[in-house]
Design a protein around this motif. Structure first.
Motif, PDB file in Angstrom:
ATOM      1  N   GLN A 111      19.882  44.981   0.811  1.00 55.84           N
ATOM      2  CA  GLN A 111      18.479  45.021   1.224  1.00 55.84           C
ATOM      3  C   GLN A 111      18.311  43.986   2.314  1.00 55.84           C
ATOM      4  O   GLN A 111      18.370  42.811   2.049  1.00 55.84           O
ATOM      5  CB  GLN A 111      17.537  44.569   0.101  1.00 55.84           C
ATOM      6  N   GLN A 138      19.250  39.386  -2.786  1.00 54.35           N
ATOM      7  CA  GLN A 138      18.696  39.626  -1.450  1.00 54.35           C
ATOM      8  C   GLN A 138      19.502  38.864  -0.400  1.00 54.35           C
ATOM      9  O   GLN A 138      20.019  37.795  -0.664  1.00 54.35           O
ATOM     10  CB  GLN A 138      17.228  39.183  -1.381  1.00 54.35           C
TER      11      GLN A 138
ATOM     12  N   LEU B 158      13.695  43.453  -6.702  1.00 57.73           N
ATOM     13  CA  LEU B 158      13.584  44.916  -6.623  1.00 57.73           C
ATOM     14  C   LEU B 158      12.139  45.359  -6.818  1.00 57.73           C
ATOM     15  O   LEU B 158      11.658  46.259  -6.144  1.00 57.73           O
ATOM     16  CB  LEU B 158      14.481  45.581  -7.674  1.00 57.73           C
ATOM     17  N   ASP B 160       9.592  43.794  -5.931  1.00 61.63           N
ATOM     18  CA  ASP B 160       8.865  43.478  -4.696  1.00 61.63           C
ATOM     19  C   ASP B 160       9.284  44.343  -3.514  1.00 61.63           C
ATOM     20  O   ASP B 160       8.729  44.210  -2.428  1.00 61.63           O
ATOM     21  CB  ASP B 160       9.064  42.003  -4.335  1.00 61.63           C
ATOM     22  N   SER B 161      10.326  45.183  -3.696  1.00 63.96           N
ATOM     23  CA  SER B 161      10.763  45.987  -2.551  1.00 63.96           C
ATOM     24  C   SER B 161      10.875  47.473  -2.840  1.00 63.96           C
ATOM     25  O   SER B 161      10.676  48.292  -1.959  1.00 63.96           O
ATOM     26  CB  SER B 161      12.092  45.458  -2.015  1.00 63.96           C
ATOM     27  N   LYS B 162      11.162  47.852  -4.101  1.00 63.01           N
ATOM     28  CA  LYS B 162      11.495  49.254  -4.364  1.00 63.01           C
ATOM     29  C   LYS B 162      10.407  50.033  -5.130  1.00 63.01           C
ATOM     30  O   LYS B 162      10.619  51.175  -5.462  1.00 63.01           O
ATOM     31  CB  LYS B 162      12.812  49.331  -5.164  1.00 63.01           C
TER      32      LYS B 162
END
Lengths: 233, 271
Positions: A111, A138, B158, B160-162
């Motif tokens: 990501q 991350q 995850l 916060d993003s997915k």
């Protein structure tokens, strides 16, 4: 009338850092894999020189030219080719490179949190500011300059920067500075509990850190080929 | 307005299913309409903890595949009439979950219930990412030890993003629920402290559930711990956490050796 003795022009050499792509046959499958791996960080190759290592494949000059055109469609510009024997027909191809020095393997992040979300205009800014924290898993990759993180960097997270790295929270993950060969890059962090620190591919792991630097504000820099860590203040 | 919660952790065995059942039952006892949804396709457990394993006919995968209607797959709890279970399939695999299918089921559940609580499988694969995909809020279940905390940190990344909410640029509400907190081990320094956990995860704390044999006892007889023994220490901690979910401000009690004085007194008497 004065005569000017012609001065011989100096031949200078300089080494640069380039990404290396190593195609595999079948080429179509390899291109599909490449597309998948650069999907979340499309710009990663477009602003940087790329060398092709052709040692794993057996292609004739026309096929290589076709491959380079395919890469061109993906904004990947090939600086040179290594791993082929010159046979005289490669005049239209980029120069052949020899005696490359192996650099660090560069993992594309699963990501790319920040690089993706930065609008085009801001990409020209040399330093990158991350206001929040960086969580486990991350990656922040910024090969064009410094990275500053205001929060903490979690265990299992990583910061990769072309320049220096500044972390105002606790660094529990990894920090790699000077990734494109800048041996003057440094790493600063407010509280060091890092898993790994690296500058220009010289690294130290947590087990190698002096115990009295644990949880202290530190800086790391290169002294010759040795990564040196000291407390700040 | 229905609220979709995901109970997640990354690491296995930290108490996701126990917490899903306990919080679901606590909210239902409070008069809310609740459904608990098992997303652990192939390794379902929530039916056992809820004591409904003998009444499973259809499951989540059947509903997604259109084999059964949602109303046929929902199992009403025998103790609380406003508590339902949507079981997972034990035979299918995680690939049977589709994004569209899950979206449709969650949308339909939103129209029927006040709370939709999704019990995520461990890991960060398809089952876990789809369990969190449509959530409004997340409960991150963490044990006070380093591996669990690091996995939770990964899961928060995850979240916060997915999730759909994150992709829209909104913030998903995140709550940390610390389970299996052992006050005597904490006193000896054999565990991460609550402050350490919260500093690493930097999310608000929903509750601290003490380590207790009551949890095992309840799961063995197929009952959420909040229904089996509502006065037990873990049940009271779950009731407080459920009220915090509803937005109430409840003072946070760190489980301590509260009976240590008694132990000393009685210890002396017995000696």
């Amino acid at each position: 009338m004065s005569t000017v003795t012609p001065q011989p022009l100096p031949f200078r050499a300089r080494s640069y850092m380039a990404f290396v792509l190593s195609p595999q046959q079948p080429i179509a499958d390899w291109l599909a894999d490449l597309d998948a791996s650069i999907e979340c960080s499309k710009s990663i190759y477009s602003h940087h020189p790329v060398a092709l290592d052709m040692s794993a494949v057996n292609l004739n000059p026309d096929e290589i030219a076709h491959l380079i055109a395919n890469l061109g469609e993906r904004s990947i510009r090939v600086l040179g080719i290594e791993g082929i024997t010159p046979i005289g027909a490669e005049g239209k191809l980029p120069p052949i490179l020899r005696a490359g020095r192996v650099g660090q393997t560069f993992q594309l992040p699963d990501q790319t949190v920040v690089v993706n979300s930065v609008p085009e205009k801001q990409q020209k800014v040399a330093s990158l500011l991350v206001e929040g924290r960086v969580r486990s898993g991350q990656s922040i990759v910024h090969i064009d300059g410094d990275v500053t993180v205001l929060g903490s960097v979690g265990s299992g997270a990583e910061i990769i920067a072309g320049g220096s790295i500044h972390i105002y929270g606790t660094l529990r993950g990894r920090a790699s500075a000077g990734i494109t060969g800048d041996n003057r890059a440094r790493i600063f962090c407010h509280r060091a509990e890092a898993e790994l620190l690296a500058i220009d591919s010289h690294y130290k792991m947590a087990a190698d850190f002096a115990p009295d630097l644990q949880s202290q504000p530190i800086q790391a820099w290169l002294e010759g080929e040795t990564l040196t860590i000291s407390a700040i203040n | 307005m229905a609220k979709v919660l995901v109970v997640t952790s990354g690491k296995g065995g930290v108490g996701k299913t126990t917490s899903t059942a306990a919080l679901g039952a606590a909210l239902a006892r409070d008069g809310q309409n609740v459904v608990v949804v098992d997303f652990d396709i192939g390794l379902r457990n929530l039916d056992l903890i809820m004591g409904a394993e003998r009444r499973v006919v259809f499951d989540l995968i059947n509903v997604i595949n259109g084999v059964a209607k949602l109303s046929q797959a929902l199992i009403r709890d025998k103790r609380l009439e406003n508590l339902y279970l949507l079981p997972a399939s034990q035979t299918g695999d995680k690939d049977a979950l589709t994004e569209d299918g899950v979206a449709k089921v969650i949308e339909e559940l939103r129209t029927k219930f006040d709370w939709v609580i999704c019990d995520s499988p461990a890991g960060i694969e398809r089952g876990a990412t789809l369990a969190m995909r449509y959530a409004d809020a997340a409960i991150i279940v963490t044990n006070p030890e380093v591996s669990s905390v690091r996995d939770s940190d990964r899961i928060i990344g995850l979240l916060d993003s997915k999730t759909v909410k994150a992709e829209r640029g909104e913030r998903i509400d995140k709550h940390v629920l610390i389970t299996r907190y052992d006050s005597s081990r904490a006193a000896r320094g054999g565990m991460l402290s609550i402050d350490d956990v919260l500093e690493i995860l930097s999310c608000p704390l929903l509750g601290i559930i003490p380590e207790s044999k009551e949890v095992l006892l309840a799961s063995n007889i197929g009952s959420p711990v909040t229904l089996n023994n509502a006065m037990s220490a873990p049940a009271r901690a779950y009731f407080d956490a459920a009220r915090r979910l509803k937005g109430e401000h409840i003072h946070m009690l760190v489980p301590s050796e509260s009976n240590s004085i008694f132990n000393k007194l009685f210890g002396r008497k017995a000696a």
